[in-house]
Design an enzyme around this catalytic site. Structure first.
Site, short mmCIF file in Angstrom:
data_model
loop_
_atom_site.label_atom_id
_atom_site.label_comp_id
_atom_site.label_asym_id
_atom_site.label_seq_id
_atom_site.Cartn_x
_atom_site.Cartn_y
_atom_site.Cartn_z
N GLY A 19 0.79 -1.23 0.00
CA GLY A 19 0.00 0.00 0.00
C GLY A 19 0.82 1.28 0.00
O GLY A 19 0.35 2.32 0.49
N MET A 97 -3.78 -7.10 -6.92
CA MET A 97 -3.22 -8.19 -7.73
C MET A 97 -4.26 -9.24 -8.10
O MET A 97 -4.13 -10.41 -7.76
CB MET A 97 -2.05 -8.84 -6.97
CG MET A 97 -0.98 -7.86 -6.54
SD MET A 97 -0.27 -6.93 -7.90
CE MET A 97 0.85 -8.17 -8.56
N ARG A 98 -5.29 -8.80 -8.77
CA ARG A 98 -6.32 -9.73 -9.24
C ARG A 98 -6.63 -9.45 -10.69
O ARG A 98 -6.69 -8.28 -11.11
CB ARG A 98 -7.62 -9.55 -8.44
CG ARG A 98 -7.53 -9.94 -6.99
CD ARG A 98 -7.47 -11.42 -6.76
NE ARG A 98 -8.59 -12.15 -7.35
CZ ARG A 98 -8.63 -13.47 -7.48
NH1 ARG A 98 -7.61 -14.21 -7.11
NH2 ARG A 98 -9.68 -14.06 -8.02
N ILE A 99 -6.88 -10.52 -11.46
CA ILE A 99 -7.38 -10.36 -12.82
C ILE A 99 -8.89 -10.17 -12.71
O ILE A 99 -9.57 -10.93 -12.01
CB ILE A 99 -7.04 -11.59 -13.67
CG1 ILE A 99 -5.51 -11.65 -13.84
CG2 ILE A 99 -7.73 -11.53 -15.03
CD1 ILE A 99 -5.02 -12.90 -14.55
N HIS A 116 0.75 0.47 -13.29
CA HIS A 116 1.49 -0.73 -13.69
C HIS A 116 2.97 -0.35 -13.84
O HIS A 116 3.30 0.61 -14.55
CB HIS A 116 0.95 -1.27 -15.02
CG HIS A 116 1.62 -2.56 -15.41
ND1 HIS A 116 1.33 -3.76 -14.80
CD2 HIS A 116 2.58 -2.81 -16.33
CE1 HIS A 116 2.09 -4.71 -15.34
NE2 HIS A 116 2.86 -4.16 -16.26
N GLU A 150 -9.04 -5.80 -21.02
CA GLU A 150 -7.73 -6.36 -21.35
C GLU A 150 -6.74 -6.07 -20.22
O GLU A 150 -6.52 -4.90 -19.86
CB GLU A 150 -7.20 -5.72 -22.66
CG GLU A 150 -6.02 -6.47 -23.21
CD GLU A 150 -5.29 -5.69 -24.30
OE1 GLU A 150 -4.10 -5.95 -24.49
OE2 GLU A 150 -5.92 -4.83 -24.92
N GLN A 180 8.74 7.15 -8.73
CA GLN A 180 7.90 7.82 -9.74
C GLN A 180 6.43 7.44 -9.58
O GLN A 180 5.54 8.26 -9.81
CB GLN A 180 8.39 7.47 -11.15
CG GLN A 180 9.81 7.94 -11.42
CD GLN A 180 10.00 9.42 -11.13
OE1 GLN A 180 9.12 10.23 -11.39
NE2 GLN A 180 11.15 9.78 -10.56
C1 GRF Z 1 3.78 -1.33 -7.31
O1 GRF Z 1 4.90 -1.43 -8.15
C2 GRF Z 1 2.53 -1.30 -8.15
O2 GRF Z 1 2.71 -0.62 -9.35
C3 GRF Z 1 2.38 -2.78 -8.37
O3 GRF Z 1 2.55 -3.32 -7.11
C4 GRF Z 1 3.61 -2.61 -6.50
C5 GRF Z 1 3.32 -2.44 -5.03
O4 GRF Z 1 2.65 -1.28 -4.74
N1 GRF Z 1 1.33 -3.16 -9.21
P1 GRF Z 1 2.16 -0.80 -3.32
O5 GRF Z 1 3.34 -0.51 -2.44
O6 GRF Z 1 1.30 -1.92 -2.69
O7 GRF Z 1 1.36 0.43 -3.62
#
Ligand code: GRF
Length: 223
Positions: A19, A97-99, A116, A150, A180
């Site tokens: 997060g 992290m889910r589709i 991403h 997609e 960034q």
């Molecule tokens: C980050 O690189 C984000 O772009 C990716 O998961 C990573 C973790 O992000 N998809 P966070 O610290 O949980 O915000």
């Protein structure tokens, strides 16, 4: 509720882990830089560290644990019900992290953003930093895009580039990209909340002007 509150863009943030991007949004919001209200943080993992960040900031949290569902459809439907109960104007995927199913992405079309860690369309999916290194890329970076069906393929809103340095490994490169990420996600959310960033007919408009396929390039050296 004051008039100012009722005019603020209502944002639900979806997370799965650390997060840190959520924290960047919380920090910007608390600094008065974002005309938004963070109305909820939802995680698909009960142990996600980001839930604690939200609690510390006084943001309501909930967990929709994907392991408790039979399939993607039933999980997405439950998630959608939770999200919609908060009546958000914008859904921000921040390390979620889910589709997602097509029905879910369609429901939020034009009002869901994802971050991403690559210069899309390069390296959709996982292990982006390793893949950039393996390919010998001189440049890598991060993309904010509107979410469509997609995976990592929706129209691009913003990109920030970083150099790949000779001694980089995946960890050092990820760290440079993350710096960034924490700059450009609050900016994208700000522009959306101000009505400057929109997706119309599958294209991204910034200040009513269509952006090119790589979105708006954020200068990582001077801004
Ligand atoms: C980050 O690189 C984000 O772009 C990716 O998961 C990573 C973790 O992000 N998809 P966070 O610290 O949980 O915000």
């Amino acid at each position: 509720m004051t008039d100012a509150d009722s005019q603020r863009t209502r944002v639900v943030v979806l997370i799965s882990g650390t997060g840190s991007n959520l924290q960047a949004l919380i920090n910007a919001q608390q600094a008065g830089e974002l005309p938004i209200e963070l109305v909820a943080v939802i995680s698909n993992r009960p142990e996600a560290k980001g839930l604690k960040r939200a609690e510390r900031a006084g943001i309501p949290t909930c967990v929709v644990d994907h392991t408790q569902f039979d399939g993607r459809e039933s999980f997405d439907q439950a998630l959608q019900r939770k999200i919609d109960a908060y009546q958000p104007d914008l859904i921000v995927l921040a390390g979620f992290m889910r589709i997602l199913t097509e029905a879910f992405t369609r429901h939020y079309e034009g009002r869901m953003l994802n971050i991403h860690p690559s210069l899309l369309p390069k390296y959709q999916g996982l292990n982006t930093h390793e893949r950039a290194l393996q390919a010998g890329d001189e440049e890598h970076g991060v993309t904010i895009h509107f979410v469509t069906a997609e995976l990592d393929g929706g129209p691009i809103a913003l990109q920030a580039r970083v150099p790949v340095l000779p001694d980089d490994d995946a960890t050092s490169l990820a760290q440079r990209v993350l710096v960034q990420e924490h700059r450009i996600y609050p900016l994208a959310v700000k522009w959306f909340a101000e009505g400057r960033l929109r997706m119309v007919d599958g294209r991204v408009l910034l200040n009513s002007e269509p952006l090119g396929p790589s979105g708006y390039p954020i200068d990582t050296h001077t801004s």
